[in-house]
Design a protein around this motif. Structure first.
Motif, PDB file in Angstrom:
ATOM      1  N   TRP A   1       0.827  -1.193   0.000  1.00 31.21           N
ATOM      2  CA  TRP A   1       0.000   0.000   0.000  1.00 31.21           C
ATOM      3  C   TRP A   1       0.865   1.248   0.000  1.00 31.21           C
ATOM      4  CZ3 TRP A   1      -5.040   0.101  -0.905  1.00 31.21           C
ATOM      5  CH2 TRP A   1      -5.798  -1.067  -0.707  1.00 31.21           C
TER       6      TRP A   1
ATOM      7  N   PRO B   1       0.502   5.559   0.280  1.00 29.68           N
ATOM      8  CA  PRO B   1      -0.419   6.677   0.508  1.00 29.68           C
ATOM      9  C   PRO B   1      -0.349   7.680  -0.638  1.00 29.68           C
ATOM     10  CG  PRO B   1       1.540   6.943   1.848  1.00 29.68           C
ATOM     11  CD  PRO B   1       1.665   5.607   1.172  1.00 29.68           C
ATOM     12  N   LEU B   2      -1.487   8.221  -1.012  1.00 28.94           N
ATOM     13  CA  LEU B   2      -1.541   9.259  -2.036  1.00 28.94           C
ATOM     14  C   LEU B   2      -1.173  10.605  -1.410  1.00 28.94           C
ATOM     15  CD1 LEU B   2      -4.857   8.177  -3.794  1.00 28.94           C
ATOM     16  CD2 LEU B   2      -2.532   7.838  -4.643  1.00 28.94           C
ATOM     17  N   THR B   3      -0.455  11.438  -2.148  1.00 26.43           N
ATOM     18  CA  THR B   3      -0.028  12.733  -1.629  1.00 26.43           C
ATOM     19  C   THR B   3      -0.968  13.840  -2.099  1.00 26.43           C
ATOM     20  OG1 THR B   3       1.442  13.092  -3.509  1.00 26.43           O
ATOM     21  CG2 THR B   3       2.381  12.017  -1.570  1.00 26.43           C
TER      22      THR B   3
ATOM     23  N   VAL C   1      -3.537  14.929  -0.581  1.00 28.72           N
ATOM     24  CA  VAL C   1      -4.905  14.782  -0.064  1.00 28.72           C
ATOM     25  C   VAL C   1      -4.831  14.250   1.358  1.00 28.72           C
ATOM     26  CG1 VAL C   1      -6.113  14.453  -2.258  1.00 28.72           C
ATOM     27  CG2 VAL C   1      -4.978  12.521  -1.179  1.00 28.72           C
ATOM     28  N   LYS C   2      -5.951  14.362   2.082  1.00 25.29           N
ATOM     29  CA  LYS C   2      -5.948  13.944   3.480  1.00 25.29           C
ATOM     30  C   LYS C   2      -5.903  12.435   3.632  1.00 25.29           C
ATOM     31  CE  LYS C   2      -8.048  17.903   5.771  1.00 25.29           C
ATOM     32  NZ  LYS C   2      -9.136  18.342   6.691  1.00 25.29           N
ATOM     33  N   SER C   3      -6.481  11.705   2.700  1.00 24.34           N
ATOM     34  CA  SER C   3      -6.468  10.250   2.791  1.00 24.34           C
ATOM     35  C   SER C   3      -6.536   9.641   1.408  1.00 24.34           C
ATOM     36  CB  SER C   3      -7.641   9.757   3.649  1.00 24.34           C
ATOM     37  OG  SER C   3      -8.873  10.053   3.006  1.00 24.34           O
ATOM     38  N   GLY C   4      -6.271   8.333   1.359  1.00 27.30           N
ATOM     39  CA  GLY C   4      -6.286   7.609   0.094  1.00 27.30           C
ATOM     40  C   GLY C   4      -5.002   6.826  -0.102  1.00 27.30           C
ATOM     41  N   LYS C   5      -5.132   5.555  -0.436  1.00 33.73           N
ATOM     42  CA  LYS C   5      -3.972   4.695  -0.674  1.00 33.73           C
ATOM     43  C   LYS C   5      -4.228   3.838  -1.902  1.00 33.73           C
ATOM     44  CE  LYS C   5      -2.644   4.276   4.228  1.00 33.73           C
ATOM     45  NZ  LYS C   5      -2.333   3.341   5.328  1.00 33.73           N
ATOM     46  N   VAL C   6      -3.143   3.411  -2.566  1.00 34.99           N
ATOM     47  CA  VAL C   6      -3.268   2.493  -3.700  1.00 34.99           C
ATOM     48  C   VAL C   6      -2.397   1.267  -3.421  1.00 34.99           C
ATOM     49  CG1 VAL C   6      -3.849   4.203  -5.449  1.00 34.99           C
ATOM     50  CG2 VAL C   6      -1.447   3.762  -4.946  1.00 34.99           C
TER      51      VAL C   6
ATOM     52  N   ASP D   1       1.479   8.376   9.456  1.00 34.74           N
ATOM     53  CA  ASP D   1       1.582   8.887   8.094  1.00 34.74           C
ATOM     54  C   ASP D   1       1.903  10.364   8.185  1.00 34.74           C
ATOM     55  OD1 ASP D   1       0.748   6.673   6.234  1.00 34.74           O
ATOM     56  OD2 ASP D   1      -1.018   6.722   7.504  1.00 34.74           O
TER      57      ASP D   1
END
Length: 432
Positions: free
Chosen positions: A8, A10-12, A14-19, A413
């Motif tokens: 996983w 984390p997307l940068t 933004v406050k949340s979101g992972k791929v 995070d």
């Protein structure tokens, strides 16, 4: 990521979101990703791993190391591609002139899975041999399984000659003929130090089609230092037993790390000049609460998952634990969990960074009491580098201070205002 089932990220911005990603690299020369990585990390030519263009002889194996693989690649140190090991191990081989720490390495071989079948009929009878230098240990044999559970703790005295590689090989015990190999694993000492405090990590075995082993490790340093204090010196190629660099310098402004200042993580190339920073209490020895403007700007998320082995504060019954997390002037409190020494909070605290000149995140556990003052069950102070170093991990255990026992499981995070990953920020903080 080569060979991993998935990781996983984390997307940068933004406050949340992972791929969830997985990857493989098919090398034209037939090498494994773990053989290529060290050369890239050291800045050498991965297509000339022996340095033949510049040297006549080389004892290095391809990439500057003998064959270490770290599937989770979790370090966050220089050269990291996104988590906590930018493969710290591409930093030397056995016999190289690098000072090793003196102490005891404890490696727990917990279990294995997906082992190959060495016998035509039935399953294997696996055991493992662990070795370091001239020291060697063997686990028990587990009958008729491809998923043995050993829970074998091996202890090795460090250093042992010039060796910095810990080897593990799994075999199928056979009554007739030679025991067949079910796979090998070689770990650099930095891989061992980097696992310190982790509950366990899966490593793929080499030389076979499938097979993984679950390991955990601790390092007991003769000088009483933590693994996180030793790692930076090994990664920089310095003397870990002379962390202040006293032999080569007259003065040191950093009482723990031998570095006088902390470079500006918003100016990784030092274009604006650098200010001095010293913090004798900093866990990572990487500078102190001197100037908040040298810290990255963003949002730190710390998840206090649970605790275990907490001391009993009450004469009768168990405790009612809660925790307070603080950074600068910001403070958060978890819920109270009744009648337990192993509370589960799953409390996510968010802190704006920087907050004044502070770079220390504090956690303190208390026993909620109806009568009188709530008693402390232990404290923890984390430098911002510890928080950044955990970015992307599922969780890490930290011992509480000021008490006989007690640990907390944390994950974190960091959402950087400039959209950078924690692994991009850490080197500037570590370089000083």
């Amino acid at each position: 990521m080569d060979g991993e089932e998935g990781r996983w990220f984390p997307l940068t911005g933004v406050k949340s979101g992972k791929v969830l990603l997985s990857a493989d690299f098919l090398d034209d020369l037939g090498r494994k990703a773990s053989d290529i990585l060290p050369s890239l990390l050291k800045g050498t030519d991965p297509n000339d791993p022996y340095g033949l263009a510049g040297r006549k002889n080389s004892l290095d194996s391809p990439g500057g190391r003998k064959s270490s693989s770290d599937p989770t690649n979790k370090s966050g140190y220089p050269g990291s591609s996104g988590d906590k090991s930018g493969h710290p191990s591409g930093l030397g081989v056995d016999g190289e002139d690098v000072e090793l720490p003196s102490g005891k390495a404890k490696i727990n071989l917990i279990k294995a899975k997906e082992l190959i079948k060495a016998d035509m009929i039935g399953k294997s009878d696996p055991y493992a041999v662990l070795s370091y230098g001239k020291q060697k240990q063997k686990t028990n044999v587990v009958k008729n399984t491809q998923e043995p559970q050993w829970n074998h703790e091996a202890e090795f005295n460090v250093p042992d000659g010039d060796s910095r590689t810990f080897n593990l090989e799994v075999f199928d015990s056979d009554k007739i003929g030679k025991d067949k190999s079910l796979g090998k694993l070689a770990l650099d000492i930095t891989d061992i130090l980097n696992m310190d405090g982790d509950e366990g990590r899966w490593f793929p075995l080499n030389g076979v089609k499938s097979g993984k082993v679950l390991l955990s490790a601790d390092f007991l340093d003769d000088l009483g230092r933590k693994a996180s204090d030793i790692l930076p010196s090994l990664l920089k190629g310095g003397d870990v037993n002379d962390p202040y660099g006293i032999d080569g310098r007259k003065k040191s402004g950093d009482l723990l790390g031998g570095r006088k200042g902390s470079s500006d993580s918003n100016d990784p190339y030092g274009l604006s000049g650098r200010k001095n920073s010293s913090d004798p209490s900093s866990k990572s020895g990487l500078g102190g609460d001197e100037n908040g403007e040298n810290l990255p700007k963003g949002l730190a998320r710390i998840n206090l998952i649970k605790a275990k082995e907490l001391i009993k504060a009450d004469m009768v019954g168990k405790s009612d634990p809660y925790a307070i997390l603080s950074y600068g002037k910001q403070k958060q409190k978890t819920k109270v969990v009744k009648n337990t020494q192993e509370p589960q909070w799953n409390h996510e605290a968010e802190f704006d960074v920087p907050d004044g000149e502070s770079r220390t995140f504090n956690v303190e556990v208390f026993d909620s009491d109806k009568f009188g003052k709530d008693k402390s069950l232990g404290k923890l102070a984390l430098d911002i580098t510890d928080v950044l170093g955990m970015d992307g991990e599922e969780g890490k255990w930290f011992p509480l201070t000021g008490v006989k026992s007690g640990k907390v499981l944390l994950s974190s995070d960091f959402l950087d205002d400039l959209g950078r990953k924690a692994s991009d920020i850490l080197p500037s903080l570590l370089k000083g």
